[in-house]
Motif scaffolding. Structure first.
Motif, mmCIF file in Angstrom:
data_model
loop_
_atom_site.group_PDB
_atom_site.id
_atom_site.type_symbol
_atom_site.label_atom_id
_atom_site.label_comp_id
_atom_site.label_asym_id
_atom_site.label_seq_id
_atom_site.Cartn_x
_atom_site.Cartn_y
_atom_site.Cartn_z
ATOM 1 N N CYS A 1 82.524 -7.127 -12.542
ATOM 2 C CA CYS A 1 82.575 -6.052 -11.960
ATOM 3 C C CYS A 1 82.329 -4.104 -12.440
ATOM 4 O O CYS A 1 81.927 -3.091 -11.762
ATOM 5 N N GLY A 2 82.812 -4.020 -13.723
ATOM 6 C CA GLY A 2 82.741 -3.155 -14.195
ATOM 7 C C GLY A 2 81.505 -1.991 -14.343
ATOM 8 O O GLY A 2 81.007 -1.359 -13.795
ATOM 9 N N ASP A 3 80.558 -2.785 -15.462
ATOM 10 C CA ASP A 3 79.376 -2.211 -15.270
ATOM 11 C C ASP A 3 78.116 -3.536 -15.177
ATOM 12 O O ASP A 3 76.883 -2.665 -14.694
ATOM 13 N N SER A 4 77.925 -4.481 -14.119
ATOM 14 C CA SER A 4 77.158 -4.902 -13.581
ATOM 15 C C SER A 4 76.330 -6.069 -14.391
ATOM 16 O O SER A 4 75.096 -6.090 -14.492
ATOM 17 N N VAL A 5 77.410 -6.466 -15.908
ATOM 18 C CA VAL A 5 76.775 -6.513 -16.470
ATOM 19 C C VAL A 5 76.241 -8.247 -16.253
ATOM 20 O O VAL A 5 77.257 -8.881 -15.486
ATOM 21 N N GLY A 6 75.041 -9.275 -16.275
ATOM 22 C CA GLY A 6 74.706 -9.677 -15.613
ATOM 23 C C GLY A 6 75.234 -11.134 -16.946
ATOM 24 O O GLY A 6 74.713 -11.410 -17.752
ATOM 25 N N VAL A 7 75.601 -12.228 -16.416
ATOM 26 C CA VAL A 7 76.851 -12.581 -17.198
ATOM 27 C C VAL A 7 76.391 -14.525 -16.982
ATOM 28 O O VAL A 7 76.514 -15.440 -17.997
ATOM 29 N N GLY A 8 75.768 -14.030 -16.001
ATOM 30 C CA GLY A 8 74.971 -15.908 -15.342
ATOM 31 C C GLY A 8 74.004 -15.546 -14.205
ATOM 32 O O GLY A 8 74.010 -14.876 -13.749
ATOM 33 N N SER A 9 73.020 -16.116 -14.360
ATOM 34 C CA SER A 9 71.639 -16.884 -13.486
ATOM 35 C C SER A 9 71.106 -18.220 -12.946
ATOM 36 O O SER A 9 71.497 -19.041 -14.394
ATOM 37 N N TYR A 10 71.066 -18.180 -11.192
ATOM 38 C CA TYR A 10 71.154 -19.667 -11.645
ATOM 39 C C TYR A 10 69.897 -19.468 -10.062
ATOM 40 O O TYR A 10 70.014 -18.743 -9.252
ATOM 41 N N VAL A 11 68.846 -20.911 -10.025
ATOM 42 C CA VAL A 11 68.028 -20.707 -8.584
ATOM 43 C C VAL A 11 67.872 -22.102 -7.850
ATOM 44 O O VAL A 11 68.814 -23.202 -8.635
ATOM 45 N N TYR A 12 68.767 -21.606 -6.346
ATOM 46 C CA TYR A 12 68.950 -22.851 -5.698
ATOM 47 C C TYR A 12 67.423 -22.658 -4.868
ATOM 48 O O TYR A 12 66.887 -22.250 -4.288
ATOM 49 N N ARG A 13 67.191 -24.581 -4.616
ATOM 50 C CA ARG A 13 66.305 -24.438 -4.348
ATOM 51 C C ARG A 13 66.566 -25.608 -2.905
ATOM 52 O O ARG A 13 67.629 -26.324 -2.836
ATOM 53 N N ALA A 14 65.646 -25.447 -1.960
ATOM 54 C CA ALA A 14 66.243 -26.479 -0.142
ATOM 55 C C ALA A 14 66.020 -27.377 -0.275
ATOM 56 O O ALA A 14 64.948 -27.628 -0.607
ATOM 57 N N ARG A 15 66.812 -28.529 -0.069
ATOM 58 C CA ARG A 15 66.856 -29.955 -0.008
ATOM 59 C C ARG A 15 66.730 -30.509 1.623
ATOM 60 O O ARG A 15 66.592 -29.371 2.134
ATOM 61 N N SER A 16 65.594 -31.089 1.422
ATOM 62 C CA SER A 16 65.250 -31.487 2.881
ATOM 63 C C SER A 16 66.118 -31.821 4.410
ATOM 64 O O SER A 16 66.136 -31.523 5.600
ATOM 65 N N ASP A 17 67.719 -32.400 3.397
ATOM 66 C CA ASP A 17 68.676 -31.856 4.639
ATOM 67 C C ASP A 17 68.902 -30.317 4.543
ATOM 68 O O ASP A 17 70.319 -30.766 5.476
ATOM 69 N N GLY A 18 68.378 -29.728 4.245
ATOM 70 C CA GLY A 18 69.150 -28.145 4.355
ATOM 71 C C GLY A 18 70.644 -27.584 3.453
ATOM 72 O O GLY A 18 70.460 -26.469 2.832
ATOM 73 N N SER A 19 70.708 -28.699 2.503
ATOM 74 C CA SER A 19 71.430 -28.514 1.439
ATOM 75 C C SER A 19 70.758 -27.905 0.283
ATOM 76 O O SER A 19 69.646 -28.152 0.199
ATOM 77 N N TYR A 20 71.577 -27.351 -0.531
ATOM 78 C CA TYR A 20 70.393 -26.494 -1.711
ATOM 79 C C TYR A 20 71.236 -27.363 -3.028
ATOM 80 O O TYR A 20 72.207 -27.635 -3.535
ATOM 81 N N GLU A 21 69.617 -27.454 -4.133
ATOM 82 C CA GLU A 21 70.504 -28.134 -5.606
ATOM 83 C C GLU A 21 70.481 -26.750 -6.809
ATOM 84 O O GLU A 21 69.123 -26.359 -6.813
ATOM 85 N N ASN A 22 70.605 -27.177 -7.629
ATOM 86 C CA ASN A 22 70.395 -26.431 -8.773
ATOM 87 C C ASN A 22 69.453 -26.728 -9.635
ATOM 88 O O ASN A 22 69.803 -27.681 -10.198
ATOM 89 N N VAL A 23 68.670 -25.742 -9.851
ATOM 90 C CA VAL A 23 67.345 -26.499 -10.504
ATOM 91 C C VAL A 23 67.151 -25.540 -11.883
ATOM 92 O O VAL A 23 66.311 -26.097 -12.453
ATOM 93 N N PHE A 24 67.993 -24.574 -11.956
ATOM 94 C CA PHE A 24 68.069 -23.643 -13.008
ATOM 95 C C PHE A 24 69.444 -22.917 -13.198
ATOM 96 O O PHE A 24 69.808 -22.409 -11.852
ATOM 97 N N MET A 25 69.602 -22.639 -14.460
ATOM 98 C CA MET A 25 70.964 -21.950 -15.024
ATOM 99 C C MET A 25 70.792 -21.548 -16.296
ATOM 100 O O MET A 25 70.154 -22.128 -17.193
#
Length: 223
Positions: free
Chosen positions: A124-148
């Protein structure tokens, strides 16, 4: 702080997973940095200052152009992700009212029919990135974590159809304002996972760097 520069490749340290204690300790040492933009993406976020790990690049015309996408609840996505530790979820709180410290980027990274989603968790204070994640859409409309990746300071973005991860590197004796260098890793979707296709290292104390021609590790989860 010093501007982020690009130089010749070398081997960085990539960590997937990790503890929130390590993230908080690293994030506490950092100041704000620069904004980011990439071709063919839309970015949404609530942070008012920029992360020290964000690369210095002006958005292209296609990055700022409006294009339709299905807006998702990034907070709910993170909170319901079984791959993310309970402490990270617990520490993800609004900075003010309902404003969470998240940068959300939509764009094409995988071979899905819908946009992929990159979520960066910031302080919140300095906007330092502490985690990055990539989500890919599944055929059923949900999302899966494919990178972190969870090692502060870190920031991920979409560069055309590649994932670009920027991470500042601190060496022994570095002042809190001044990292020794910066690692930038590029990943491309192979069909089942992200594979590293290139990396650069900038050493702030000198011009140049070393090239590592060894095999690149892969990071991802099969769909």
């Amino acid at each position: 702080m010093r501007s982020l520069k690009k130089a010749a490749p070398t081997r960085p340290v990539l960590i997937t997973g990790g503890t929130v204690t390590a993230l908080a300790a690293a994030a506490g040492l950092l100041l704000a940095g620069c904004d980011a933009g990439s071709e063919g993406v839309r970015k949404e976020g609530t942070a008012q200052t920029q992360s020290a790990a964000k690369p210095t690049r002006m958005p292209s015309a296609s990055a700022t152009a409006e294009r339709p996408h299905e807006k998702i609840d990034a907070v709910k996505l993170i909170k319901n992700d079984p791959k993310i530790g309970s402490q990270v979820k617990k520490d993800l709180k609004p900075c003010v009212k309902n404003q969470y410290p998240l940068d959300v980027i939509y764009g094409k990274l995988t071979d899905g029919s819908r946009d992929d989603i990159v979520v960066n968790i910031l302080t919140c204070g300095d906007s330092v990135g502490v985690g990055s994640y990539v989500y890919r859409a599944r055929s059923d409309g949900s999302y899966e974590n494919v990178f972190m990746i969870e090692q502060a300071p870190v920031y991920s973005e979409i560069d055309r159809r590649d994932l670009r991860v920027t991470k500042q590197v601190y060496g022994p004796g570095d002042a809190v304002c001044c990292a020794s260098g910066e690692d930038v890793m590029t990943y491309h979707w192979s069909g089942t996972e992200f594979r590293e296709t290139g990396r650069t290292h900038t050493d702030y104390s000198k011009v140049g760097g070393n090239t590592d021609k060894g095999d690149f590790p892969s990071v991802g989860t099969e769909g």
